[in-house]
Design an enzyme around this catalytic site. Structure first.
Site, short mmCIF file in Angstrom:
data_model
loop_
_atom_site.label_atom_id
_atom_site.label_comp_id
_atom_site.label_asym_id
_atom_site.label_seq_id
_atom_site.Cartn_x
_atom_site.Cartn_y
_atom_site.Cartn_z
N ARG B 65 -36.66 -49.00 -12.46
CA ARG B 65 -35.30 -48.70 -11.98
C ARG B 65 -35.25 -49.03 -10.51
O ARG B 65 -36.26 -49.32 -9.87
CB ARG B 65 -34.83 -47.27 -12.29
CG ARG B 65 -35.85 -46.19 -12.31
CD ARG B 65 -36.53 -45.91 -11.02
NE ARG B 65 -35.61 -45.54 -9.95
CZ ARG B 65 -35.92 -45.54 -8.66
NH1 ARG B 65 -37.14 -45.89 -8.25
NH2 ARG B 65 -35.05 -45.19 -7.74
N GLY B 66 -34.01 -49.00 -9.96
CA GLY B 66 -33.81 -49.47 -8.60
C GLY B 66 -33.35 -50.92 -8.71
O GLY B 66 -34.02 -51.74 -9.34
N ALA B 67 -32.20 -51.22 -8.11
CA ALA B 67 -31.57 -52.51 -8.33
C ALA B 67 -32.49 -53.71 -8.08
O ALA B 67 -32.63 -54.58 -8.95
CB ALA B 67 -30.30 -52.60 -7.49
N ARG B 108 -28.78 -53.37 -18.95
CA ARG B 108 -28.10 -52.30 -18.19
C ARG B 108 -26.83 -52.85 -17.57
O ARG B 108 -26.79 -54.01 -17.15
CB ARG B 108 -29.02 -51.73 -17.08
CG ARG B 108 -29.75 -50.47 -17.56
CD ARG B 108 -30.47 -49.76 -16.43
NE ARG B 108 -29.67 -48.74 -15.78
CZ ARG B 108 -30.09 -48.09 -14.69
NH1 ARG B 108 -31.25 -48.38 -14.13
NH2 ARG B 108 -29.32 -47.15 -14.15
N GLN B 218 -35.01 -37.76 -8.21
CA GLN B 218 -35.73 -38.97 -7.79
C GLN B 218 -36.57 -38.71 -6.54
O GLN B 218 -37.60 -39.34 -6.34
CB GLN B 218 -34.75 -40.12 -7.53
CG GLN B 218 -34.04 -40.65 -8.76
CD GLN B 218 -32.71 -39.96 -8.99
OE1 GLN B 218 -32.48 -38.85 -8.51
NE2 GLN B 218 -31.84 -40.60 -9.74
N ASP B 259 -26.35 -48.08 -2.35
CA ASP B 259 -26.12 -48.84 -3.58
C ASP B 259 -25.10 -49.95 -3.37
O ASP B 259 -25.13 -50.97 -4.04
CB ASP B 259 -25.66 -47.91 -4.70
CG ASP B 259 -26.81 -47.06 -5.18
OD1 ASP B 259 -27.08 -46.00 -4.57
OD2 ASP B 259 -27.49 -47.47 -6.14
N ASN B 269 -23.97 -44.24 -1.83
CA ASN B 269 -25.37 -43.96 -2.14
C ASN B 269 -25.39 -42.70 -3.00
O ASN B 269 -24.37 -42.08 -3.28
CB ASN B 269 -26.19 -43.77 -0.84
CG ASN B 269 -27.69 -43.77 -1.08
OD1 ASN B 269 -28.20 -44.60 -1.84
ND2 ASN B 269 -28.39 -42.83 -0.49
N LYS B 270 -26.58 -42.32 -3.42
CA LYS B 270 -26.78 -41.16 -4.29
C LYS B 270 -25.98 -39.94 -3.81
O LYS B 270 -25.94 -39.67 -2.62
CB LYS B 270 -28.27 -40.82 -4.31
CG LYS B 270 -28.68 -39.69 -5.22
CD LYS B 270 -28.43 -40.01 -6.68
CE LYS B 270 -29.17 -41.26 -7.12
NZ LYS B 270 -28.61 -41.88 -8.33
#
Lengths: 368, 368
Positions: B65-67, B108, B218, B259, B269-270
């Site tokens: 995961r993680g772009a 995804r 995370q 992001d 972002n998160k």
């Protein structure tokens, strides 16, 4: 007539949709019916306590928690421990009261109400023994009356906080709260949640956003449970989501409880409260703290003097019975933080709302 | 000589203590060795991917995961899907490349790097097919080179972010980060964590406070794991504890990832990042966002235009495999929030630090 002692004490409290964490059932031969809060929110289980050992264990394993609720449980537990006293000597009975109080006082170290409540019961026994020709039977009934009075005074104090705070709740708006300062932490009705119960009982429509309150999730487990049960529109959020709600203008008010309020109005409460207050200020949203006058500590001049308890790292690393972080990673886990008076728009007490929050105004309203 | 293709691509990257979430092992007949991030932090398990179906499944269940890391996995997965092509017609081979890319793109929906990376692989195949007398064997080697180049470019981009950001890290001080924008989300080294790795590799001493990052943790599961593994002094905190640390002057810097960054510098972002930025500003603590230029979206003029994904309530209610809230309580669970450029002191990119954060300065530094 011990039965009437118990029942008469309840009459002047109006019905409410809120839950009661513990009650005395029956007369002097009765028992404490107590919610086992460790089983919430999954199961609503009641424990019947018929001896002080059961009460001691319930306090120790957090089946009952919240400073006022612990004080009530201890007072009632003391009655359970002395009602079978078989002698007729008032002085010997008072000695037995002191002995049981001593025992119950060791159940938990921190909550000030535990000691306050047991001291009050001991003073009551001593006072009854000084009446003319006291009988041990009357003294037992008197102690039950005192325990129920402690409970009812807390319930009335919470009601008063609710009445004073209800007008702050925004009609068709939303309020955020943190941790659990609700029915489950008091006799009933709570402190931070009292204005919400009062507004709801009066027919007001509003939403309560509940911070889940890491690490122990008192918001998710207890506050969300008691509010939804009472039919109040409740939305659970992660603690880190409040700022995003503020930014979207979805919240008009914050109310939290307090564990201790210093003479200048600085308030210690569950970790996360201070950040919530800073965020509220940055978005021009009123921030109130609800607490009875017994939460004020005039010996402590300001928040810097309030000691902050640190908890075990596993409350973060294994908070849910599962290892969710490296096993040996260091954690910083303070149980509380301190919100300075300058960030608090009002202190909602049973004597009225203290605003602005200054030493002078606190002493005026609480008459210290 | 496919072996040399793979190994030569690694030479100019210096060694680091940071973890690599996935690598190509061997030559054209090799495989992807990938950390199964769903098993972290309890177990470090590697998955060997030898066909595109295994890569697809790994992306879908968040083993990777993680772009940026997803983009790399997809590019390498494409090589796995075409290396056994048995024909000799370049056009037929290009058609096969497109077909496998199409398949992997459905693994995804959100991460922009997945599509960007597969498009680049398709363009590479088309370009190789236009060379004079192309052989399918050479085209296969060319595609492996391209996949490894995508990985290495990301690694270099992260190194550059680290070099630019390292000087911000306070010697003998502390920094807070939120979520995981680390090695595990990129080729290696990360974005938000890159300045910390670079400072650590240069011998600087400092502490990183890691927000656990509810609801999916995370921070606790991934960031705390990779930082402690690299020997960096790490302290895990609940998200609601940052303000208390700021108040005590225990932190001098905040760095998060992003992001998506709008043309005016507003950064998504998160969830929790915005609140952290407001709290940092209130305590005069610098707040930086680290991201490669590929995170900037010039089509999006400001943060209000960035759509915010909402996640399932069970991420809050059952985040740890245990029901920790009333089963049917409503939850508000946005995955992201937006921090306005006005709260960001600098954007750390592979082209340099953009400060102050304005549209003009962004275009200048990134040469758009």
């Amino acid at each position: 007539m011990p039965e009437t002692v118990a029942s008469s004490a309840w009459v002047d409290l109006p019905d409410s949709s809120c839950i009661k964490p513990l009650q005395w059932v029956g007369g002097l031969d009765g028992y404490i019916e107590m919610i086992d809060q460790t089983k919430l929110p999954n199961t609503l289980v009641y424990i019947d306590c018929r001896d002080p050992e059961t009460v001691f264990a319930a306090i120790q394993r957090l089946s009952v928690r919240g400073a006022p609720a612990i004080g009530i449980a201890a007072a009632m537990g003391l009655v359970l421990g002395v009602r079978d006293f078989s002698g007729s000597d008032p002085a010997a009975f008072v000695a037995r009261v002191d002995e049981v109080a001593e025992y119950l006082a060791t159940s938990r170290p921190t909550a000030i109400n535990l000691f306050w409540s047991l001291d009050r019961m001991k003073r009551c026994a001593a006072s009854l023994s000084r009446e003319s020709s006291p009988s041990v039977g009357d003294m037992k009934s008197g102690l039950l009356r005192e325990a129920i009075a402690i409970r009812d005074e807390d319930a009335r104090s919470c009601r008063a906080i609710g009445q004073f705070g209800a007008s702050l709740i925004p009609e068709d708006g939303a309020v955020i709260t943190h941790c659990n300062a609700g029915s489950l932490a008091t006799a009933e009705y709570g402190t931070a949640l009292a204005p919400m119960y009062a507004a709801h009982d009066a027919g007001k429509k509003f939403t309560v956003y509940v911070d889940e309150t890491r690490p122990l999730l008192q918001g998710a487990r207890l506050t969300a449970w008691e509010l939804t049960r009472a039919g109040i529109d409740t939305v659970l959020i992660c603690d880190n989501t409040a700022a995003h709600l503020f930014k979207q203008d979805r919240v008009q008010l914050v109310i939290t409880g307090a564990d201790r309020i210093a003479a200048n109005g600085d308030a210690a409460n569950k970790i996360g409260t201070y950040g919530l207050a800073v965020l509220a200020k940055a978005h021009n949203i009123p921030f109130h703290v609800a607490a009875p006058s017994s939460t004020f500590d005039f010996e402590t001049l300001c928040g810097d003097d309030i000691p902050i308890e640190e908890r075990h790292p596993d409350e973060i690393r294994r908070g849910f019975g599962t290892l969710t972080a490296p096993e040996d990673v260091a954690c910083y886990c303070p149980a509380f933080d301190v919100t300075p008076a300058s960030l608090i728009d009002g202190l909602i007490t049973e004597q009225g709302i203290i605003a602005p929050v200054t030493s002078e105004r606190i002493r005026q309203v609480l008459r210290f």
